[in-house]
Design a protein around this motif. Structure first.
Motif, PDB file in Angstrom:
ATOM      1  N   GLN A  65       9.578  -2.883  -3.928  1.00  0.00           N
ATOM      2  CA  GLN A  65       8.678  -3.578  -4.014  1.00  0.00           C
ATOM      3  C   GLN A  65       7.623  -3.228  -2.909  1.00  0.00           C
ATOM      4  O   GLN A  65       6.416  -2.770  -2.908  1.00  0.00           O
ATOM      5  CB  GLN A  65       8.717  -5.187  -3.618  1.00  0.00           C
ATOM      6  CG  GLN A  65       7.225  -5.914  -3.746  1.00  0.00           C
ATOM      7  CD  GLN A  65       6.723  -5.980  -5.222  1.00  0.00           C
ATOM      8  OE1 GLN A  65       7.438  -6.044  -6.296  1.00  0.00           O
ATOM      9  NE2 GLN A  65       5.498  -5.989  -5.331  1.00  0.00           N
ATOM     10  N   ALA A  66       8.008  -2.610  -1.567  1.00  0.00           N
ATOM     11  CA  ALA A  66       7.269  -2.472  -0.665  1.00  0.00           C
ATOM     12  C   ALA A  66       6.430  -0.791  -0.976  1.00  0.00           C
ATOM     13  O   ALA A  66       5.302  -0.652  -0.846  1.00  0.00           O
ATOM     14  CB  ALA A  66       7.844  -2.026   0.803  1.00  0.00           C
ATOM     15  N   LYS A  67       7.162   0.165  -1.735  1.00  0.00           N
ATOM     16  CA  LYS A  67       6.540   1.117  -2.068  1.00  0.00           C
ATOM     17  C   LYS A  67       5.666   1.092  -3.162  1.00  0.00           C
ATOM     18  O   LYS A  67       4.776   1.805  -3.346  1.00  0.00           O
ATOM     19  CB  LYS A  67       7.709   1.890  -2.378  1.00  0.00           C
ATOM     20  CG  LYS A  67       8.479   2.780  -1.288  1.00  0.00           C
ATOM     21  CD  LYS A  67       9.174   4.083  -1.814  1.00  0.00           C
ATOM     22  CE  LYS A  67       9.734   4.602  -0.426  1.00  0.00           C
ATOM     23  NZ  LYS A  67      10.520   5.924  -0.974  1.00  0.00           N
ATOM     24  N   ALA A  68       5.956  -0.048  -3.997  1.00  0.00           N
ATOM     25  CA  ALA A  68       5.150  -0.330  -5.215  1.00  0.00           C
ATOM     26  C   ALA A  68       3.766  -0.900  -4.739  1.00  0.00           C
ATOM     27  O   ALA A  68       2.659  -0.370  -5.242  1.00  0.00           O
ATOM     28  CB  ALA A  68       5.867  -1.174  -6.329  1.00  0.00           C
ATOM     29  N   ASP A  69       3.805  -1.685  -3.517  1.00  0.00           N
ATOM     30  CA  ASP A  69       2.663  -2.351  -3.193  1.00  0.00           C
ATOM     31  C   ASP A  69       1.783  -0.953  -2.358  1.00  0.00           C
ATOM     32  O   ASP A  69       0.599  -1.048  -2.597  1.00  0.00           O
ATOM     33  CB  ASP A  69       2.760  -3.403  -2.189  1.00  0.00           C
ATOM     34  CG  ASP A  69       3.408  -4.590  -2.669  1.00  0.00           C
ATOM     35  OD1 ASP A  69       3.280  -4.771  -3.972  1.00  0.00           O
ATOM     36  OD2 ASP A  69       4.122  -5.366  -2.043  1.00  0.00           O
ATOM     37  N   GLU A  70       2.592  -0.186  -1.780  1.00  0.00           N
ATOM     38  CA  GLU A  70       1.837   0.872  -1.103  1.00  0.00           C
ATOM     39  C   GLU A  70       1.142   1.860  -2.297  1.00  0.00           C
ATOM     40  O   GLU A  70       0.003   2.215  -2.052  1.00  0.00           O
ATOM     41  CB  GLU A  70       2.854   1.775  -0.153  1.00  0.00           C
ATOM     42  CG  GLU A  70       2.199   2.891   0.456  1.00  0.00           C
ATOM     43  CD  GLU A  70       3.315   3.634   1.344  1.00  0.00           C
ATOM     44  OE1 GLU A  70       2.916   4.794   1.537  1.00  0.00           O
ATOM     45  OE2 GLU A  70       4.221   3.103   1.625  1.00  0.00           O
ATOM     46  N   ALA A  71       1.849   2.109  -3.159  1.00  0.00           N
ATOM     47  CA  ALA A  71       1.449   3.038  -4.182  1.00  0.00           C
ATOM     48  C   ALA A  71       0.270   2.292  -5.152  1.00  0.00           C
ATOM     49  O   ALA A  71      -0.972   2.932  -5.186  1.00  0.00           O
ATOM     50  CB  ALA A  71       2.396   3.183  -5.308  1.00  0.00           C
ATOM     51  N   ILE A  72       0.137   1.031  -5.225  1.00  0.00           N
ATOM     52  CA  ILE A  72      -0.804   0.017  -5.914  1.00  0.00           C
ATOM     53  C   ILE A  72      -1.822   0.372  -5.106  1.00  0.00           C
ATOM     54  O   ILE A  72      -3.222   0.675  -5.560  1.00  0.00           O
ATOM     55  CB  ILE A  72      -0.672  -1.057  -6.188  1.00  0.00           C
ATOM     56  CG1 ILE A  72       0.424  -1.361  -7.495  1.00  0.00           C
ATOM     57  CG2 ILE A  72      -1.622  -2.035  -6.591  1.00  0.00           C
ATOM     58  CD1 ILE A  72       1.389  -2.664  -7.377  1.00  0.00           C
ATOM     59  N   ALA A  73      -1.885   0.110  -3.855  1.00  0.00           N
ATOM     60  CA  ALA A  73      -3.178   0.402  -2.789  1.00  0.00           C
ATOM     61  C   ALA A  73      -3.633   1.677  -2.768  1.00  0.00           C
ATOM     62  O   ALA A  73      -4.990   1.707  -2.823  1.00  0.00           O
ATOM     63  CB  ALA A  73      -2.795  -0.264  -1.555  1.00  0.00           C
ATOM     64  N   ASP A  74      -2.813   2.595  -2.722  1.00  0.00           N
ATOM     65  CA  ASP A  74      -3.169   3.988  -2.874  1.00  0.00           C
ATOM     66  C   ASP A  74      -3.719   4.243  -4.158  1.00  0.00           C
ATOM     67  O   ASP A  74      -4.986   5.015  -4.236  1.00  0.00           O
ATOM     68  CB  ASP A  74      -1.890   4.929  -2.784  1.00  0.00           C
ATOM     69  CG  ASP A  74      -2.327   6.304  -2.045  1.00  0.00           C
ATOM     70  OD1 ASP A  74      -3.094   6.289  -1.415  1.00  0.00           O
ATOM     71  OD2 ASP A  74      -1.631   7.189  -2.503  1.00  0.00           O
ATOM     72  N   ALA A  75      -3.060   3.834  -5.269  1.00  0.00           N
ATOM     73  CA  ALA A  75      -4.111   4.216  -6.502  1.00  0.00           C
ATOM     74  C   ALA A  75      -5.309   3.565  -6.733  1.00  0.00           C
ATOM     75  O   ALA A  75      -6.249   4.201  -7.206  1.00  0.00           O
ATOM     76  CB  ALA A  75      -2.804   3.614  -7.614  1.00  0.00           C
ATOM     77  N   LYS A  76      -5.549   2.332  -5.975  1.00  0.00           N
ATOM     78  CA  LYS A  76      -6.806   1.553  -6.037  1.00  0.00           C
ATOM     79  C   LYS A  76      -7.873   2.288  -5.405  1.00  0.00           C
ATOM     80  O   LYS A  76      -9.134   2.523  -5.761  1.00  0.00           O
ATOM     81  CB  LYS A  76      -6.879   0.128  -5.595  1.00  0.00           C
ATOM     82  CG  LYS A  76      -6.109  -0.909  -6.523  1.00  0.00           C
ATOM     83  CD  LYS A  76      -5.816  -2.273  -6.052  1.00  0.00           C
ATOM     84  CE  LYS A  76      -5.393  -3.113  -6.817  1.00  0.00           C
ATOM     85  NZ  LYS A  76      -5.424  -4.471  -6.050  1.00  0.00           N
ATOM     86  N   LYS A  77      -7.443   2.600  -4.049  1.00  0.00           N
ATOM     87  CA  LYS A  77      -8.257   3.708  -3.297  1.00  0.00           C
ATOM     88  C   LYS A  77      -8.672   4.826  -3.920  1.00  0.00           C
ATOM     89  O   LYS A  77      -9.989   5.189  -3.848  1.00  0.00           O
ATOM     90  CB  LYS A  77      -7.719   3.730  -1.980  1.00  0.00           C
ATOM     91  CG  LYS A  77      -8.400   4.568  -1.007  1.00  0.00           C
ATOM     92  CD  LYS A  77      -7.604   4.920   0.399  1.00  0.00           C
ATOM     93  CE  LYS A  77      -7.032   6.269  -0.119  1.00  0.00           C
ATOM     94  NZ  LYS A  77      -6.344   6.971   0.869  1.00  0.00           N
ATOM     95  N   ASN A  78      -7.738   5.456  -4.569  1.00  0.00           N
ATOM     96  CA  ASN A  78      -8.051   6.777  -5.283  1.00  0.00           C
ATOM     97  C   ASN A  78      -8.972   6.705  -6.540  1.00  0.00           C
ATOM     98  O   ASN A  78      -9.886   7.313  -6.774  1.00  0.00           O
ATOM     99  CB  ASN A  78      -6.847   7.755  -5.425  1.00  0.00           C
ATOM    100  CG  ASN A  78      -6.315   8.303  -4.111  1.00  0.00           C
ATOM    101  OD1 ASN A  78      -7.227   8.918  -3.454  1.00  0.00           O
ATOM    102  ND2 ASN A  78      -5.013   7.998  -3.647  1.00  0.00           N
ATOM    103  N   LEU A  79      -8.764   5.579  -7.198  1.00  0.00           N
ATOM    104  CA  LEU A  79      -9.542   5.192  -8.230  1.00  0.00           C
ATOM    105  C   LEU A  79     -10.954   4.821  -8.039  1.00  0.00           C
ATOM    106  O   LEU A  79     -11.891   5.456  -8.639  1.00  0.00           O
ATOM    107  CB  LEU A  79      -8.918   3.914  -9.079  1.00  0.00           C
ATOM    108  CG  LEU A  79      -7.723   4.390  -9.970  1.00  0.00           C
ATOM    109  CD1 LEU A  79      -7.193   3.381 -10.598  1.00  0.00           C
ATOM    110  CD2 LEU A  79      -7.978   5.413 -11.189  1.00  0.00           C
ATOM    111  N   ALA A  80     -11.170   4.236  -6.808  1.00  0.00           N
ATOM    112  CA  ALA A  80     -12.305   3.886  -6.209  1.00  0.00           C
ATOM    113  C   ALA A  80     -13.025   5.234  -5.845  1.00  0.00           C
ATOM    114  O   ALA A  80     -14.376   5.479  -6.133  1.00  0.00           O
ATOM    115  CB  ALA A  80     -12.390   2.852  -5.040  1.00  0.00           C
ATOM    116  N   ILE A  81     -12.387   5.951  -5.242  1.00  0.00           N
ATOM    117  CA  ILE A  81     -12.906   7.321  -4.830  1.00  0.00           C
ATOM    118  C   ILE A  81     -13.284   8.104  -6.058  1.00  0.00           C
ATOM    119  O   ILE A  81     -14.706   8.812  -6.266  1.00  0.00           O
ATOM    120  CB  ILE A  81     -12.048   8.049  -3.904  1.00  0.00           C
ATOM    121  CG1 ILE A  81     -11.854   7.657  -2.644  1.00  0.00           C
ATOM    122  CG2 ILE A  81     -12.595   9.634  -3.752  1.00  0.00           C
ATOM    123  CD1 ILE A  81     -10.930   8.190  -1.717  1.00  0.00           C
TER     124      ILE A  81
END
Ligand SMILES: [Zn+2]
Length: 170
Positions: free
Chosen positions: A29-45
């Motif tokens: 779950q911790a890695k999944a949450d981190e990956a979701i946040a990372d994906a959101k940030k990169n999708l915004a970029i």
């Protein structure tokens, strides 16, 4: 146009999604949450980059459309000038009598226009004005600039003047 930034952001977003899939598969779950946040940030970029590229594409499209319009205008101008040059070749600066110069038009076979003279000063300004008979003698007048062409001397010269062919008498 910064396509490299767009491709970089899309690549980073894809990596984040891949990491998310791995995390979900591993039930971390911790890695999944981190990956979701990372994906959101990169999708915004990626979205910002895509927006920027779209705006630049629109600007380029406007410039291309403007250039195409200018090319069409220049083509039309070129055709007009070429036609003007061809038409100008049909006229020869001629002594119409008494040293007076005018542009003479000589019809060739199949030409429908009648022989005529054009006013030289008007021609120099790019305007074709056909000289009209004027007065009792072989004189002409340009009704565009009011020039009068007196091609016959008022008194007979002691020796005949050299004359060119006068279309009005032929
Ligand atoms: Zn004239």
């Amino acid at each position: 146009m910064d396509l490299n930034a767009l491709f970089g952001a899309v690549g980073a977003a894809k990596s984040a999604v891949d990491l998310l899939k791995t995390s979900v598969a591993a039930r971390d779950q911790a890695k999944a949450d981190e990956a979701i946040a990372d994906a959101k940030k990169n999708l915004a970029i990626a979205y910002d980059s895509l927006l920027s590229v779209s705006q630049q594409s629109l600007e380029l499209y406007k410039q291309v459309a403007s250039a195409e319009q200018r090319i069409n205008e220049l083509r039309q101008e070129n055709q007009r000038l070429a036609a003007e040059i061809e038409d100008r070749k049909r006229y020869v600066l001629t002594d119409i009598g008494g040293g007076i110069k005018a542009y003479a038009f000589q019809p060739v076979d199949g030409e429908s226009d009648a022989a005529h003279y054009l006013c030289q000063p008007c021609m120099a300004k790019g305007h074709k004005s056909v000289l009209q008979p004027h007065g009792p003698r072989r004189n002409f007048k340009c009704f565009a600039c009011d020039s009068v062409y007196i091609s016959e001397p008022l008194s007979a010269p002691s020796s005949p003047l050299p004359r060119t062919t006068n279309f009005w008498e032929s």
